[in-house]
Design a protein around this motif. Structure first.
Motif, mmCIF file in Angstrom:
data_model
loop_
_atom_site.group_PDB
_atom_site.id
_atom_site.type_symbol
_atom_site.label_atom_id
_atom_site.label_comp_id
_atom_site.label_asym_id
_atom_site.label_seq_id
_atom_site.Cartn_x
_atom_site.Cartn_y
_atom_site.Cartn_z
ATOM 1 N N ASP A 189 7.559 2.919 2.997
ATOM 2 C CA ASP A 189 6.606 3.530 2.654
ATOM 3 C C ASP A 189 5.458 2.721 2.130
ATOM 4 O O ASP A 189 4.357 3.211 2.178
ATOM 5 N N ASP A 190 5.621 1.628 1.808
ATOM 6 C CA ASP A 190 4.557 0.930 0.865
ATOM 7 C C ASP A 190 4.356 -0.529 1.400
ATOM 8 O O ASP A 190 3.995 -1.292 0.492
ATOM 9 N N ASN A 229 0.167 3.764 1.440
ATOM 10 C CA ASN A 229 -0.378 4.605 2.623
ATOM 11 C C ASN A 229 0.030 3.839 3.897
ATOM 12 O O ASN A 229 -0.393 4.140 4.709
ATOM 13 N N THR A 264 0.822 -1.240 0.067
ATOM 14 C CA THR A 264 0.145 -0.123 -0.159
ATOM 15 C C THR A 264 0.867 1.464 0.131
ATOM 16 O O THR A 264 1.967 1.211 0.872
ATOM 17 N N GLU A 295 2.691 4.408 6.057
ATOM 18 C CA GLU A 295 2.821 5.001 7.313
ATOM 19 C C GLU A 295 1.482 5.536 7.915
ATOM 20 O O GLU A 295 1.343 5.479 8.916
ATOM 21 N N ALA A 296 0.543 6.026 7.067
ATOM 22 C CA ALA A 296 -0.617 6.504 7.434
ATOM 23 C C ALA A 296 -1.519 5.293 8.342
ATOM 24 O O ALA A 296 -2.255 5.746 9.121
ATOM 25 N N LEU A 297 -1.545 4.058 7.662
ATOM 26 C CA LEU A 297 -2.235 3.249 8.380
ATOM 27 C C LEU A 297 -1.672 2.714 9.591
ATOM 28 O O LEU A 297 -2.046 2.152 10.327
ATOM 29 N N ARG A 312 5.864 -2.252 9.701
ATOM 30 C CA ARG A 312 6.299 -1.250 8.706
ATOM 31 C C ARG A 312 7.485 -1.374 8.002
ATOM 32 O O ARG A 312 8.445 -1.281 8.708
#
Length: 321
Positions: free
Chosen positions: A289-290, A251, A249, A253-255, A286
């Motif tokens: 970033d993906d 997102n 994904t 880091e946001a997740l 994580r």
């Protein structure tokens, strides 16, 4: 990894009759045909994993199914059998699965057909329905298919000759999924027995730690890979499942933010950041970033964070290198 031989005694259950109000059924229900329950060869105490074979039982079922029937029932533009093996559907129960593409788009909807990797009884079916009800999704209704089942507008689960079957896909109606379930019933006789061991050598790094998380050795292994080639590892016994997989994904880091802020999250030094949820045991790493790595014990429960961390430490090199 140790797999203990188990003697499984499965009683064939009576065919369910017509249900009461709210029950969905389908026309022209064929008689059930018993499937041979001859036990397969017991695996050795310490099997040597190799490149994982396909889950032949699910693959064979999808090859047999009437694709024009699937297309007309769901009203899709195309039905294409996907030949690349799909990872197991981990849960209680866990299913071997095969898939049909229902669109010309590679990312379009799919129809998934699953067969439980472990034997099942009516008690297993009742437990599966209770587990689904706990998700508070669309209320399930009884489904007259096989030896009885339940479903919604997106799936049907039913019992047949000592296994649970699950047919799931895009929104339709329960009646349409019952039709597809009846097609599974027609094609199920004579299917090969599910293999107890489908294992990748690189997943073996976590087997000892997995046993400690689960509290018992795995009876079944289900390793594979995602469509993007990321490893999927899975350990299964009747009361517990533990799996590892990857989400790709942009997102990532946001997740991670709500995980990072959760009161039950405990930080562990893996990847760019990682957390064990002390209430559920779920661990998320994580990587860049993906990429998110999920290590998921089921049922969700409080697990000693050190035990789950040891498992994550064993598995992380497979996903963070």
């Amino acid at each position: 990894m140790r797999i203990r031989p188990v003697v499984l005694v499965v009683a064939l259950l009576a065919v369910a009759g017509c249900g009461g109000p709210g029950t969905e059924t389908a026309p022209n229900v064929p008689p059930l045909v018993s499937v041979s329950t001859t036990p397969t060869e017991t695996p050795s105490e310490t099997p040597s994993p190799s490149t994982p074979p396909t889950a032949k039982v699910a693959e064979t079922l999808c090859v047999r199914m009437d694709q024009p029937l699937v297309q007309s029932t769901l009203g899709t533009p195309v039905v294409t059998l996907q030949t690349k093996p799909a990872p197991a559907d981990f849960g209680l129960p866990t299913y071997d699965v095969c898939q049909f593409g229902l669109s010309t788009s590679p990312n379009g909807p799919v129809l998934r057909v699953g067969i439980s990797v472990l034997p099942a009884t009516k008690a297993t079916l009742a437990s599966a329905q209770k587990t689904y009800a706990a998700t508070k999704g669309e209320p399930a209704k009884p489904a007259v298919v096989g030896e009885g089942g339940f479903g919604t507008s997106t799936f049907v689960v039913f019992l047949l000759n000592g296994r649970l079957y699950k047919v799931s896909g895009p929104p339709a109606t329960l009646a349409k999924y019952v039709v597809l379930g009846q097609e599974v019933v027609r094609q199920a006789p004579g299917l090969p027995e599910p293999q107890p061991l489908i294992a990748r050598p690189d997943c073996e790094r976590g087997s000892s730690a997995a046993e400690k998380v689960m509290g018992a050795p795995a009876m079944v292994r289900r390793d594979g890979q995602t469509a993007l080639g990321d490893p999927v590892c899975g350990w299964v016994n009747p009361n517990s499942v533990l799996s590892t997989s990857v989400r790709r994904t942009p997102n990532a880091e946001a997740l991670m933010e709500p995980i990072r802020k959760a009161a039950t999250s405990q930080s562990i030094p893996l990847g760019d950041e990682a957390y064990v949820d002390t209430a559920t045991g779920r661990t998320t790493i994580r990587v860049g970033d993906d990429k998110l790595v999920d290590l998921v014990p089921l049922p969700a429960r409080a697990i000693d964070p050190d035990t789950m961390t040891a498992f994550a430490l064993a598995m992380s090199p497979l996903y963070t290198r």
